[in-house]
Motif scaffolding. Structure first.
Motif, PDB file in Angstrom:
ATOM      1  N   ILE A 249     -37.594 -11.635 -11.752  1.00  0.00           N
ATOM      2  CA  ILE A 249     -36.654 -11.849 -10.653  1.00  0.00           C
ATOM      3  C   ILE A 249     -36.864 -10.807  -9.564  1.00  0.00           C
ATOM      4  O   ILE A 249     -36.858 -11.117  -8.365  1.00  0.00           O
ATOM      5  CB  ILE A 249     -35.203 -11.811 -11.180  1.00  0.00           C
ATOM      6  N   ALA A 250     -37.073  -9.557  -9.977  1.00  0.00           N
ATOM      7  CA  ALA A 250     -37.305  -8.495  -8.999  1.00  0.00           C
ATOM      8  C   ALA A 250     -38.559  -8.771  -8.173  1.00  0.00           C
ATOM      9  O   ALA A 250     -38.586  -8.551  -6.952  1.00  0.00           O
ATOM     10  CB  ALA A 250     -37.425  -7.151  -9.706  1.00  0.00           C
ATOM     11  N   GLU A 251     -39.603  -9.282  -8.840  1.00  0.00           N
ATOM     12  CA  GLU A 251     -40.838  -9.599  -8.110  1.00  0.00           C
ATOM     13  C   GLU A 251     -40.605 -10.740  -7.129  1.00  0.00           C
ATOM     14  O   GLU A 251     -41.091 -10.711  -5.989  1.00  0.00           O
ATOM     15  CB  GLU A 251     -41.937  -9.969  -9.104  1.00  0.00           C
ATOM     16  N   LEU A 252     -39.844 -11.749  -7.569  1.00  0.00           N
ATOM     17  CA  LEU A 252     -39.571 -12.880  -6.688  1.00  0.00           C
ATOM     18  C   LEU A 252     -38.707 -12.454  -5.500  1.00  0.00           C
ATOM     19  O   LEU A 252     -38.928 -12.900  -4.368  1.00  0.00           O
ATOM     20  CB  LEU A 252     -38.867 -13.990  -7.479  1.00  0.00           C
ATOM     21  N   GLU A 253     -37.732 -11.581  -5.761  1.00  0.00           N
ATOM     22  CA  GLU A 253     -36.909 -11.066  -4.672  1.00  0.00           C
ATOM     23  C   GLU A 253     -37.767 -10.337  -3.637  1.00  0.00           C
ATOM     24  O   GLU A 253     -37.580 -10.497  -2.426  1.00  0.00           O
ATOM     25  CB  GLU A 253     -35.841 -10.110  -5.214  1.00  0.00           C
ATOM     26  N   SER A 254     -38.729  -9.557  -4.123  1.00  0.00           N
ATOM     27  CA  SER A 254     -39.610  -8.815  -3.228  1.00  0.00           C
ATOM     28  C   SER A 254     -40.458  -9.764  -2.391  1.00  0.00           C
ATOM     29  O   SER A 254     -40.635  -9.558  -1.180  1.00  0.00           O
ATOM     30  CB  SER A 254     -40.500  -7.876  -4.051  1.00  0.00           C
ATOM     31  N   THR A 259     -41.456 -12.554   2.828  1.00  0.00           N
ATOM     32  CA  THR A 259     -41.711 -13.809   3.543  1.00  0.00           C
ATOM     33  C   THR A 259     -40.668 -14.081   4.618  1.00  0.00           C
ATOM     34  O   THR A 259     -40.989 -14.469   5.742  1.00  0.00           O
ATOM     35  CB  THR A 259     -41.734 -14.984   2.547  1.00  0.00           C
ATOM     36  N   LEU A 260     -39.388 -13.867   4.263  1.00  0.00           N
ATOM     37  CA  LEU A 260     -38.310 -14.207   5.186  1.00  0.00           C
ATOM     38  C   LEU A 260     -37.953 -13.070   6.134  1.00  0.00           C
ATOM     39  O   LEU A 260     -37.306 -13.287   7.158  1.00  0.00           O
ATOM     40  CB  LEU A 260     -37.055 -14.599   4.390  1.00  0.00           C
ATOM     41  N   GLY A 261     -38.337 -11.855   5.773  1.00  0.00           N
ATOM     42  CA  GLY A 261     -37.986 -10.715   6.598  1.00  0.00           C
ATOM     43  C   GLY A 261     -36.532 -10.293   6.462  1.00  0.00           C
ATOM     44  O   GLY A 261     -36.017  -9.541   7.274  1.00  0.00           O
ATOM     45  N   LEU A 262     -35.851 -10.791   5.426  1.00  0.00           N
ATOM     46  CA  LEU A 262     -34.458 -10.456   5.170  1.00  0.00           C
ATOM     47  C   LEU A 262     -34.296  -9.997   3.732  1.00  0.00           C
ATOM     48  O   LEU A 262     -34.984 -10.498   2.834  1.00  0.00           O
ATOM     49  CB  LEU A 262     -33.544 -11.670   5.400  1.00  0.00           C
ATOM     50  N   LYS A 263     -33.390  -9.065   3.500  1.00  0.00           N
ATOM     51  CA  LYS A 263     -33.135  -8.614   2.149  1.00  0.00           C
ATOM     52  C   LYS A 263     -32.626  -9.777   1.317  1.00  0.00           C
ATOM     53  O   LYS A 263     -31.668 -10.451   1.690  1.00  0.00           O
ATOM     54  CB  LYS A 263     -32.113  -7.474   2.144  1.00  0.00           C
ATOM     55  N   THR A 264     -33.280 -10.025   0.190  1.00  0.00           N
ATOM     56  CA  THR A 264     -32.964 -11.173  -0.641  1.00  0.00           C
ATOM     57  C   THR A 264     -32.542 -10.715  -2.027  1.00  0.00           C
ATOM     58  O   THR A 264     -33.156  -9.824  -2.611  1.00  0.00           O
ATOM     59  CB  THR A 264     -34.190 -12.107  -0.770  1.00  0.00           C
ATOM     60  N   ARG A 265     -31.477 -11.340  -2.543  1.00  0.00           N
ATOM     61  CA  ARG A 265     -31.032 -11.037  -3.896  1.00  0.00           C
ATOM     62  C   ARG A 265     -30.851 -12.344  -4.661  1.00  0.00           C
ATOM     63  O   ARG A 265     -30.244 -13.288  -4.140  1.00  0.00           O
ATOM     64  CB  ARG A 265     -29.717 -10.258  -3.892  1.00  0.00           C
ATOM     65  N   ILE A 266     -31.391 -12.413  -5.879  1.00  0.00           N
ATOM     66  CA  ILE A 266     -31.263 -13.583  -6.735  1.00  0.00           C
ATOM     67  C   ILE A 266     -30.315 -13.228  -7.873  1.00  0.00           C
ATOM     68  O   ILE A 266     -30.511 -12.229  -8.567  1.00  0.00           O
ATOM     69  CB  ILE A 266     -32.627 -14.025  -7.303  1.00  0.00           C
ATOM     70  N   ALA A 267     -29.264 -14.037  -8.041  1.00  0.00           N
ATOM     71  CA  ALA A 267     -28.274 -13.794  -9.085  1.00  0.00           C
ATOM     72  C   ALA A 267     -28.236 -14.992 -10.018  1.00  0.00           C
ATOM     73  O   ALA A 267     -27.521 -15.968  -9.758  1.00  0.00           O
ATOM     74  CB  ALA A 267     -26.901 -13.543  -8.469  1.00  0.00           C
ATOM     75  N   PRO A 268     -29.022 -14.963 -11.099  1.00  0.00           N
ATOM     76  CA  PRO A 268     -29.030 -16.102 -12.023  1.00  0.00           C
ATOM     77  C   PRO A 268     -27.744 -16.164 -12.829  1.00  0.00           C
ATOM     78  O   PRO A 268     -27.115 -15.136 -13.123  1.00  0.00           O
ATOM     79  CB  PRO A 268     -30.234 -15.797 -12.922  1.00  0.00           C
ATOM     80  N   GLY A 269     -27.331 -17.371 -13.157  1.00  0.00           N
ATOM     81  CA  GLY A 269     -26.170 -17.581 -14.016  1.00  0.00           C
ATOM     82  C   GLY A 269     -26.562 -18.429 -15.205  1.00  0.00           C
ATOM     83  O   GLY A 269     -27.738 -18.728 -15.431  1.00  0.00           O
ATOM     84  N   LYS A 270     -25.563 -18.813 -15.989  1.00  0.00           N
ATOM     85  CA  LYS A 270     -25.858 -19.651 -17.158  1.00  0.00           C
ATOM     86  C   LYS A 270     -26.389 -21.007 -16.734  1.00  0.00           C
ATOM     87  O   LYS A 270     -27.247 -21.587 -17.383  1.00  0.00           O
ATOM     88  CB  LYS A 270     -24.593 -19.820 -18.000  1.00  0.00           C
ATOM     89  N   GLU A 284     -31.638 -11.731  13.803  1.00  0.00           N
ATOM     90  CA  GLU A 284     -32.256 -11.984  12.502  1.00  0.00           C
ATOM     91  C   GLU A 284     -31.859 -13.357  11.963  1.00  0.00           C
ATOM     92  O   GLU A 284     -32.677 -14.056  11.357  1.00  0.00           O
ATOM     93  CB  GLU A 284     -31.849 -10.893  11.501  1.00  0.00           C
ATOM     94  N   LEU A 285     -30.599 -13.738  12.156  1.00  0.00           N
ATOM     95  CA  LEU A 285     -30.165 -15.059  11.709  1.00  0.00           C
ATOM     96  C   LEU A 285     -30.907 -16.150  12.463  1.00  0.00           C
ATOM     97  O   LEU A 285     -31.355 -17.138  11.869  1.00  0.00           O
ATOM     98  CB  LEU A 285     -28.653 -15.208  11.906  1.00  0.00           C
ATOM     99  N   ASP A 286     -31.034 -15.999  13.774  1.00  0.00           N
ATOM    100  CA  ASP A 286     -31.750 -16.999  14.572  1.00  0.00           C
ATOM    101  C   ASP A 286     -33.204 -17.146  14.107  1.00  0.00           C
ATOM    102  O   ASP A 286     -33.740 -18.259  14.040  1.00  0.00           O
ATOM    103  CB  ASP A 286     -31.723 -16.622  16.048  1.00  0.00           C
ATOM    104  N   GLN A 287     -33.852 -16.028  13.790  1.00  0.00           N
ATOM    105  CA  GLN A 287     -35.235 -16.079  13.311  1.00  0.00           C
ATOM    106  C   GLN A 287     -35.331 -16.830  11.993  1.00  0.00           C
ATOM    107  O   GLN A 287     -36.247 -17.628  11.774  1.00  0.00           O
ATOM    108  CB  GLN A 287     -35.784 -14.662  13.163  1.00  0.00           C
ATOM    109  N   LEU A 288     -34.367 -16.588  11.095  1.00  0.00           N
ATOM    110  CA  LEU A 288     -34.363 -17.294   9.810  1.00  0.00           C
ATOM    111  C   LEU A 288     -34.176 -18.789  10.014  1.00  0.00           C
ATOM    112  O   LEU A 288     -34.907 -19.604   9.439  1.00  0.00           O
ATOM    113  CB  LEU A 288     -33.249 -16.744   8.922  1.00  0.00           C
ATOM    114  N   LEU A 289     -33.206 -19.162  10.840  1.00  0.00           N
ATOM    115  CA  LEU A 289     -32.952 -20.580  11.085  1.00  0.00           C
ATOM    116  C   LEU A 289     -34.162 -21.260  11.710  1.00  0.00           C
ATOM    117  O   LEU A 289     -34.480 -22.410  11.391  1.00  0.00           O
ATOM    118  CB  LEU A 289     -31.731 -20.736  11.989  1.00  0.00           C
ATOM    119  N   SER A 290     -34.823 -20.537  12.605  1.00  0.00           N
ATOM    120  CA  SER A 290     -36.019 -21.099  13.243  1.00  0.00           C
ATOM    121  C   SER A 290     -37.093 -21.382  12.194  1.00  0.00           C
ATOM    122  O   SER A 290     -37.759 -22.431  12.233  1.00  0.00           O
ATOM    123  CB  SER A 290     -36.547 -20.135  14.308  1.00  0.00           C
TER     124      SER A 290
END
Length: 295
Positions: A249-254, A259-270, A284-290
């Motif tokens: 998960i840490a590798e995927l978050e990195s 890729t997105l240029g934004l801090k990403t956090r993955i929180a898996p559940g059951k 930054e939001l506009d860049q992501l939406l684009s």
């Protein structure tokens, strides 16, 4: 007029004062009729209510509403009273989100409902409308309840009756104000749920546990176990089982962050989980939406 009179009036006649309140989407059968406006007013003559319990207005919600207003106009009026500071001005009682979006949409005038109410009633109406619309985050809701109790001597039972909530809901919400400032901020920002926050009230180190909840994506039940002293030290077998997926998960978050240029956090559940992206500003939001919509 006795203290009880305005409370009973608000409890039974809120719709008559500020118009019908939209129910939550999952309870909505058909669109409610918009209340009849008293007329239209220049948007620049309106100032926001400094006592509005709602302090956070999500930019994406304002922009979505502004786009709708550009296309269809403002359907539901804002609710105002005459300004005590400016004889030609008006102060919002309810509808600040609609007012903000209307300004962004470029409207010159908006429909309005004029109400002749005092400071106390204006505060009550602002809190009640926001609570019934579920527009407040848990800390804003708690602060609004506390203001009514402190300034207008409501008991928790009376307050519960006025806003249409249970006494236990009012009591549990008020307890959130006992949390440290850092935890309250995390709750206001949406990093913690109200359920998570309630488990932190009696924890020995609420800030540390709050950070752990966010970093590890703990469920409310897991947080409760840690707060009660159970589950704080996983067995060596549990640590071995947890290490591999945690590293993946840490590798995927990195990778997503890169890729997105934004801090990403993955929180898996059951069952499933959450992917959280944090942006610092509108650019930054506009860049992501684009990237998402033009890919």
């Amino acid at each position: 007029m006795t203290d009880e009179a305005p409370r009973k009036r608000l409890g039974r006649g809120l719709a008559a004062l500020i118009g019908e309140i939209d129910p939550p989407a999952d309870e909505r059968v058909s669109p409610p009729p918009a209340p009849s406006a008293d007329g239209r007013i220049a948007i620049d003559r309106i100032v926001p209510n400094q006592r509005n319990p709602r302090r956070h207005f999500a930019e994406d919600e304002i922009e979505d509403l502004a786009q709708s207003i550009r296309a269809h106009g403002l359907v539901q009026p804002v609710v105002v009273r005459r300004s005590s500071a400016n004889p030609d001005g008006f102060e919002l009682i309810a509808g600040e989100r609609r007012w903000r979006a209307s300004k962004r949409a470029g409207l010159i005038e908006v429909p309005y409902l004029l109400r002749d109410v005092d400071d106390r009633t204006a505060l009550e109406l602002a809190i009640i409308e926001n609570v019934q619309r579920a527009d407040l985050n848990p800390i804003e809701e708690a602060a609004g309840y506390q203001a009514l109790i402190d300034e207008h001597e409501y008991s928790q039972n009376e307050l519960a009756g006025v806003i249409g909530k249970s006494r236990s809901h009012v009591a549990n919400t008020l307890r959130l104000l006992r949390l440290p400032d850092e935890v309250q901020r995390m709750l206001s920002d949406g990093d913690l749920s109200a359920g998570h926050a309630r488990t932190l009230i009696t924890a020995d180190k609420p800030e540390a546990l709050a950070r752990r909840i966010v970093e590890e994506g703990l469920t409310v039940r897991q947080a409760e176990a840690i707060a009660q002293g159970a589950g704080d030290q996983p067995s060596s077998g549990e640590r071995r089982q947890r290490r591999e997926p945690d590293e993946a998960i840490a590798e995927l978050e990195s990778r997503l962050t890169g890729t997105l240029g934004l801090k990403t956090r993955i929180a898996p559940g059951k069952k499933g989980g959450e992917v959280r992206l944090k942006y610092r500003d509108q650019n930054e939001l506009d860049q992501l939406l684009s990237r998402l919509f033009n890919s």
